[in-house]
Design an enzyme around this catalytic site. Structure first.
Site, short mmCIF file in Angstrom:
data_model
loop_
_atom_site.label_atom_id
_atom_site.label_comp_id
_atom_site.label_asym_id
_atom_site.label_seq_id
_atom_site.Cartn_x
_atom_site.Cartn_y
_atom_site.Cartn_z
N GLY A 14 0.82 -1.23 0.00
CA GLY A 14 0.00 0.00 0.00
C GLY A 14 0.84 1.25 0.00
N ILE A 15 2.05 1.16 -0.58
CA ILE A 15 2.97 2.31 -0.57
C ILE A 15 2.41 3.49 -1.38
N ASP A 19 -1.22 6.75 3.52
CA ASP A 19 -0.30 6.44 4.61
C ASP A 19 1.04 5.94 4.08
N ALA A 92 -1.81 -2.12 2.69
CA ALA A 92 -2.66 -2.27 1.50
C ALA A 92 -4.07 -2.69 1.90
N SER A 95 -9.92 0.16 1.01
CA SER A 95 -10.08 0.83 2.31
C SER A 95 -11.36 1.66 2.41
N TYR A 106 -14.44 -9.23 -2.68
CA TYR A 106 -13.12 -8.69 -3.03
C TYR A 106 -12.48 -8.06 -1.79
N SER A 140 -8.17 -0.99 12.29
CA SER A 140 -8.98 0.22 12.11
C SER A 140 -9.99 0.43 13.23
N GLU A 142 -12.80 1.37 12.74
CA GLU A 142 -14.09 0.88 12.22
C GLU A 142 -14.48 -0.43 12.90
N TYR A 164 -15.99 -4.26 5.22
CA TYR A 164 -14.61 -3.78 5.44
C TYR A 164 -14.17 -4.06 6.88
N LYS A 168 -11.26 -6.39 8.41
CA LYS A 168 -10.16 -5.86 9.23
C LYS A 168 -10.07 -6.60 10.57
N HIS A 194 -7.62 9.23 9.85
CA HIS A 194 -6.56 10.22 9.70
C HIS A 194 -6.52 10.67 8.25
P1 NAP Z 1 -5.51 4.22 0.81
O1 NAP Z 1 -5.07 5.62 0.55
O2 NAP Z 1 -6.83 3.75 0.28
O3 NAP Z 1 -4.36 3.25 0.26
C1 NAP Z 1 -4.57 1.87 0.11
C2 NAP Z 1 -3.35 1.26 -0.56
O4 NAP Z 1 -3.60 -0.14 -0.75
C3 NAP Z 1 -3.05 1.83 -1.96
O5 NAP Z 1 -1.65 1.86 -2.13
C4 NAP Z 1 -3.67 0.79 -2.88
O6 NAP Z 1 -3.11 0.76 -4.17
C5 NAP Z 1 -3.30 -0.48 -2.12
N1 NAP Z 1 -4.07 -1.64 -2.51
C6 NAP Z 1 -5.42 -1.76 -2.64
N2 NAP Z 1 -5.74 -3.00 -3.02
C7 NAP Z 1 -4.58 -3.69 -3.15
C8 NAP Z 1 -4.26 -5.02 -3.53
N3 NAP Z 1 -5.21 -5.89 -3.89
N4 NAP Z 1 -2.97 -5.39 -3.53
C9 NAP Z 1 -1.99 -4.50 -3.21
N5 NAP Z 1 -2.23 -3.23 -2.86
C10 NAP Z 1 -3.51 -2.83 -2.83
O7 NAP Z 1 -5.53 3.91 2.37
P2 NAP Z 1 -4.80 4.72 3.57
O8 NAP Z 1 -5.73 5.78 4.04
O9 NAP Z 1 -3.42 5.03 3.19
O10 NAP Z 1 -4.81 3.61 4.72
C11 NAP Z 1 -3.72 2.68 4.85
C12 NAP Z 1 -4.20 1.45 5.60
O11 NAP Z 1 -4.69 1.82 6.89
C13 NAP Z 1 -5.36 0.71 4.95
O12 NAP Z 1 -5.19 -0.66 5.23
C14 NAP Z 1 -6.58 1.23 5.65
O13 NAP Z 1 -7.64 0.30 5.58
C15 NAP Z 1 -6.03 1.41 7.05
N6 NAP Z 1 -6.66 2.45 7.87
C16 NAP Z 1 -6.79 3.71 7.37
C17 NAP Z 1 -7.33 4.70 8.19
C18 NAP Z 1 -7.48 6.10 7.68
O14 NAP Z 1 -8.25 6.87 8.31
N7 NAP Z 1 -6.79 6.52 6.64
C19 NAP Z 1 -7.71 4.39 9.51
C20 NAP Z 1 -7.53 3.10 9.98
C21 NAP Z 1 -6.99 2.13 9.16
P3 NAP Z 1 -3.62 1.78 -5.34
O15 NAP Z 1 -2.91 3.09 -5.07
O16 NAP Z 1 -3.19 1.11 -6.57
O17 NAP Z 1 -5.10 1.91 -5.17
N1 GDD Z 2 -17.14 8.86 2.04
C1 GDD Z 2 -18.22 9.60 2.33
N2 GDD Z 2 -18.82 10.30 1.35
N3 GDD Z 2 -18.65 9.62 3.61
C2 GDD Z 2 -19.72 10.40 3.90
C3 GDD Z 2 -20.37 11.16 2.93
C4 GDD Z 2 -19.91 11.10 1.59
O1 GDD Z 2 -20.46 11.73 0.67
N4 GDD Z 2 -21.38 11.83 3.54
C5 GDD Z 2 -21.34 11.52 4.83
N5 GDD Z 2 -20.34 10.63 5.07
C6 GDD Z 2 -20.05 10.02 6.37
C7 GDD Z 2 -19.96 8.49 6.31
O2 GDD Z 2 -21.27 7.92 6.31
C8 GDD Z 2 -19.17 8.22 7.58
O3 GDD Z 2 -20.02 8.17 8.69
C9 GDD Z 2 -18.25 9.44 7.70
O4 GDD Z 2 -18.77 10.44 6.80
C10 GDD Z 2 -16.79 9.18 7.36
O5 GDD Z 2 -16.74 8.51 6.11
P1 GDD Z 2 -15.33 8.26 5.34
O6 GDD Z 2 -14.59 9.52 5.21
O7 GDD Z 2 -15.66 7.48 4.10
O8 GDD Z 2 -14.51 7.39 6.38
P2 GDD Z 2 -14.91 6.09 7.25
O9 GDD Z 2 -14.96 6.53 8.68
O10 GDD Z 2 -16.07 5.38 6.70
O11 GDD Z 2 -13.64 5.15 7.02
C11 GDD Z 2 -12.30 5.69 7.07
O12 GDD Z 2 -11.80 5.60 8.39
C12 GDD Z 2 -11.64 4.27 8.88
C13 GDD Z 2 -11.12 4.39 10.32
O13 GDD Z 2 -12.19 4.58 11.20
C14 GDD Z 2 -11.45 4.89 6.07
O14 GDD Z 2 -10.19 5.52 5.95
C15 GDD Z 2 -11.22 3.47 6.55
O15 GDD Z 2 -10.29 2.81 5.69
C16 GDD Z 2 -10.67 3.53 7.98
O16 GDD Z 2 -10.44 2.22 8.47
#
Ligand code: NAP
Ligand code: GDD
Length: 343
Positions: A14-15, A19, A92, A95, A106, A140, A142, A164, A168, A194
């Protein structure tokens, strides 16, 4: 390709994600040799790390990319065996929570079984090379889902509410199981939401900053959202990748909540962003039920006391600064778009 010229070696899945890009910057600054796994795509998907790319023909290169996919166990095993990383960060994932309702199988394959494929490959490689490969799993908030207590800590019961978060949770418990069963140095970071200017554009914060700045410049009229009463604990991705690294530097592997201990609604994020642009969001936002989820997580707030006590970690960027940082960065993109638009 073992530890190169005294540099510690990291492998990141997921480079190319949000993140992954911040973690790569962080590790390169720490002197690491960073390897990353990239999915093959028909167009370039390395935009977030292009500024870090180093020409492999130049000697002393400390960053290398390899094609691979979390669905391909053979390739993962081969890469781990060849690179022999000191640390492996599994970032990766498919997400997007809403997308996971559309693509549950998937999502499970990549997020749940993908992590298991890596754990098996690490266990196997460790036996062959005779030393530990430290493993970080991106768990996560979540997983807390339907809230059982607030704020959420490492001991709060999980209640996942989407394909999802179910996936996780499977990866989370497999990581703990491999630590206990096979003595792997494996840690789970239970990270709360984040964000950053590099956040994917379909997550709510970035969708808001991207569209609000385009509204400000007259490029679009409306922002369509779903549930704006949802509350999240939003921190800055740049702060959170340091916590990932810190977990792998401890004597013993363990699991940590990484959060800000503050919760804000989507409405409050709208207030910050549109207020910063001298706009009133009520004039521009429309609710589209297409963005509602079949099951919602209403409230997340994390207690990072354990991380502060044992890792010396705490968040630096506030909610307001985060909203402003993202808005200012997206204003630059909107200005470029305006300049390039045919008159
Ligand atoms: P992101 O921006 O969606 O990045 C996901 C990465 O995974 C991308 O590099 C993507 O590649 C790669 N990927 C997706 N499917 C893959 C596959 N089948 N094989 C190999 N690589 C694959 O997510 P992020 O926000 O950086 O989050 C990083 C990790 O932390 C994720 O596991 C996410 O679920 C977890 N997480 C995120 C948050 C948050 O708030 N950001 C919070 C808690 C946990 P492409 O660039 O090609 O799409
Ligand atoms: N994406 C999205 N789009 N969310 C919306 C919208 C919209 O138009 N309108 C309202 N929301 C609400 C969603 O229903 C959710 O309650 C909140 O905004 C945050 O949605 P996201 O930004 O999609 O993030 P998430 O909390 O569902 O998931 C993210 O955070 C998780 C950690 O708690 C992702 O980064 C996950 O990969 C990560 O694990």
């Amino acid at each position: 390709m073992p530890t190169s010229e005294g540099h510690p070696v990291a492998l990141i899945t997921g480079i190319t994600g949000q993140d992954g890009s911040y973690l790569t910057e962080f590790l390169l600054q720490k002197g690491y040799h960073v390897h990353g796994i990239v999915r093959r795509a028909s167009s370039f998907n390395t935009g977030r790390i292009d500024h870090l790319y180093q020409d492999p023909h130049v000697s002393g290169t400390r960053m290398q990319l390899h094609y691979g996919d979390l669905t391909d166990a053979t390739r993962l095993g081969e890469l781990i065996e060849r690179i022999q990383p000191d640390e492996l960060y599994n970032l990766a994932a498919q997400s997007h929570v809403k997308v996971s309702f559309d693509m549950p199988l998937y999502t499970a394959d990549v997020v749940a079984v993908g992590a298991l494929r890596l754990l098996e490959a690490v266990r196997d490689a460790q036996q062959r090379i005779g030393r530990k490969i430290k493993f970080y799993q991106a768990s996560s908030s979540e997983m807390f889902g339907m809230v059982q207590e607030t704020p959420q800590t490492e001991t709060t019961p999980f209640y996942p509410r989407s394909p999802y978060s179910c996936a996780k949770l499977y990866a989370h418990w497999q990581t703990i199981n491999y630590r206990e069963a096979y003595d792997l140095f494996a840690c789970c970071g239970i990270l709360f939401n984040h964000e950053s200017p590099r956040r994917g554009e379909t997550f709510v914060t970035r969708k808001i900053t991207r569209t609000a700045t385009r509204i400000k410049l007259g490029l679009v009229d409306k922002l369509y959202l779903g549930n704006i009463d949802a509350r999240r604990d939003w921190g800055y991705a740049g702060d959170y990748v340091e916590a990932m690294w810190l977990m792998l530097q401890q004597e013993r592997p363990d699991d940590f909540v990484i959060a800000t201990n503050e919760t804000h609604s989507v409405r409050e994020f709208l207030d910050e962003v549109f207020g910063h642009l001298d706009l009133n969001w009520q004039d521009h936002v429309a609710i589209d039920p297409a963005y509602y989820r079949p099951a919602e997580v209403d409230l997340l707030i994390g207690d990072y006391a354990k991380a502060e006590r044992l890792l010396g970690w705490k968040p630096k960027i506030t909610f307001r600064d985060l909203a402003r940082m993202m808005t200012d960065a997206d204003m630059k993109l909107a200005e470029q778009e305006l300049k390039l638009r045919p008159k």
